[in-house]
Write an enzyme that holds these catalytic residues in place. Structure first.
Site, PDB file in Angstrom:
ATOM      1  CG  MET A  92      43.289  48.983  32.131  1.00  0.00           C
ATOM      2  SD  MET A  92      44.565  47.679  32.279  1.00  0.00           S
ATOM      3  CE  MET A  92      43.997  46.845  33.761  1.00  0.00           C
ATOM      4  N   GLY A 114      39.176  43.328  30.541  1.00  0.00           N
ATOM      5  CA  GLY A 114      38.488  44.376  31.282  1.00  0.00           C
ATOM      6  C   GLY A 114      38.819  44.352  32.759  1.00  0.00           C
ATOM      7  CB  SER A 115      40.996  44.384  34.798  1.00  0.00           C
ATOM      8  OG  SER A 115      41.897  44.560  33.712  1.00  0.00           O
ATOM      9  NE  ARG A 116      39.658  50.706  40.647  1.00  0.00           N
ATOM     10  CZ  ARG A 116      38.696  51.065  41.497  1.00  0.00           C
ATOM     11  NH1 ARG A 116      37.436  50.813  41.198  1.00  0.00           N
ATOM     12  NH2 ARG A 116      38.985  51.659  42.624  1.00  0.00           N
TER      13      ARG A 116
END
Length: 234
Positions: free
Chosen positions: A102, A189-191
Site C-alpha cells: 500500500m 504506507g505499509s503492507r
C-alpha cells in the site's frame, strides 16, 4: 434530491482514527495561515490530503464458501511460498503467501480476508524498511492475526513501512469476524501479508491492483496444487 443531499451522498466517510489528524492539520492551517497567508492554501491542501488518506469507503464483499478476500487496497508485490512469522504459531513449514503493498495514496483501512474466529493476535516490534521489499516481512514492525475458519486457518499480517509508524488493530483474540469486516489500519504506507494453506492456488498476479473487501485472492473450495514462488522485481 437537493444539491446538499447529492454532495453528502457522494462524500466518502473518514475513519474515526483519522479525525484527530484532520483536526490537527486544520488547526495548524488556520494558525499558520493567519500569520503567513500563502501557507494557508498549502495547509488547506494538506488537510484535504489527510482526509483523503483516512477515507473509509463502503465495499461490497463477495459471498461464497472458501473465498479469501483481499484485506487491503494496493498492488500485489509477492506471490509464493514463505514461512509465516513464528509469533502466529501456524507452523514452520512454508505456506502460500500473497503480499499487498500500500502506498500513501491507497486506502489504509484493513478488512478481514475470511470469516471465522480470531485465535491469535500477535504484535512484534521491528524496523521500518520499505514495505515493498520482501525482507520487510521478517524485519519490520508488524501485527499478525490468525483466523480459524473451522477446517483451516488463515494468517494476516499488518506490516509497517518506511513512512508508517503506527499499526492499529481493532480486534482481540476470541472474537468472531466476518469476511470484509474492518479489523485494523496502518498509517502512511505499509503492507499486508496473507498466509494460506500450502497448495493454495492464488487467483491474483504480481502487479495486480487489489480492492480491500472485494478482490478475491483465492478460492479454498476449489482443488489446490503447489504453486511456484515469484517475487516482483522493482
Amino acid at each position: 434530491m437537493s444539491i446538499v443531499d447529492s454532495v453528502t451522498k457522494a462524500m466518502v466517510p473518514i475513519h474515526r482514527e483519522g479525525w484527530p489528524f484532520v483536526a490537527i492539520a486544520l488547526v495548524a492551517t488556520v494558525v499558520v495561515g493567519y500569520f503567513v497567508s500563502p501557507l494557508f492554501w498549502i495547509g488547506l491542501f494538506f488537510t484535504g490530503w489527510v482526509c483523503y488518506f483516512f477515507r473509509d469507503p463502503k465495499r461490497v464483499t463477495p459471498v461464497g464458501e472458501g473465498l479469501v478476500i483481499s484485506p487491503a487496497d494496493g498492488v500485489v508485490s509477492h506471490v509464493g511460498l514463505a514461512r509465516a512469522p513464528q509469533e502466529l504459531e501456524i507452523g514452520d513449514e512454508p505456506l502460500m503467501r500473497v503480499s499487498i503493498f500500500m502506498n500513501v495514496f491507497n486506502c489504509h483501512v484493513n478488512r478481514a480476508p475470511v470469516g471465522g474466529k480470531i485465535t491469535r493476535v500477535a504484535y512484534r516490534a521491528g524496523k521500518f524498511l520499505n514495505a515493498e521489499l520482501d525482507k520487510a516481512s521478517d524485519d519490520n514492525e508488524r501485527n499478525g492475526l490468525v483466523i480459524d475458519m473451522g477446517d483451516t486457518r488463515i494468517g494476516v499480517v499488518q506490516i509497517a513501512g518506511l513512512v508508517a509508524r503506527r499499526i492499529v488493530c481493532f480486534v482481540r483474540e476470541g472474537e468472531n469476524i466476518n469476511a470484509g469486516e474492518r479489523f485494523g489500519l496502518i498509517r502512511f504506507g505499509s503492507r499486508l501479508d496473507v498466509y494460506f494453506p500450502v497448495g493454495t492456488v492464488p487467483k491474483v498476479a504480481l502487479g495486480q491492483t487489489m480492492i480491500a473487501g472485494e478482490t478475491v485472492l483465492a478460492d479454498l473450495s476449489q482443488p489446490q496444487a503447489p504453486a511456484p514462488t515469484l517475487t516482483r522485481v522493482s
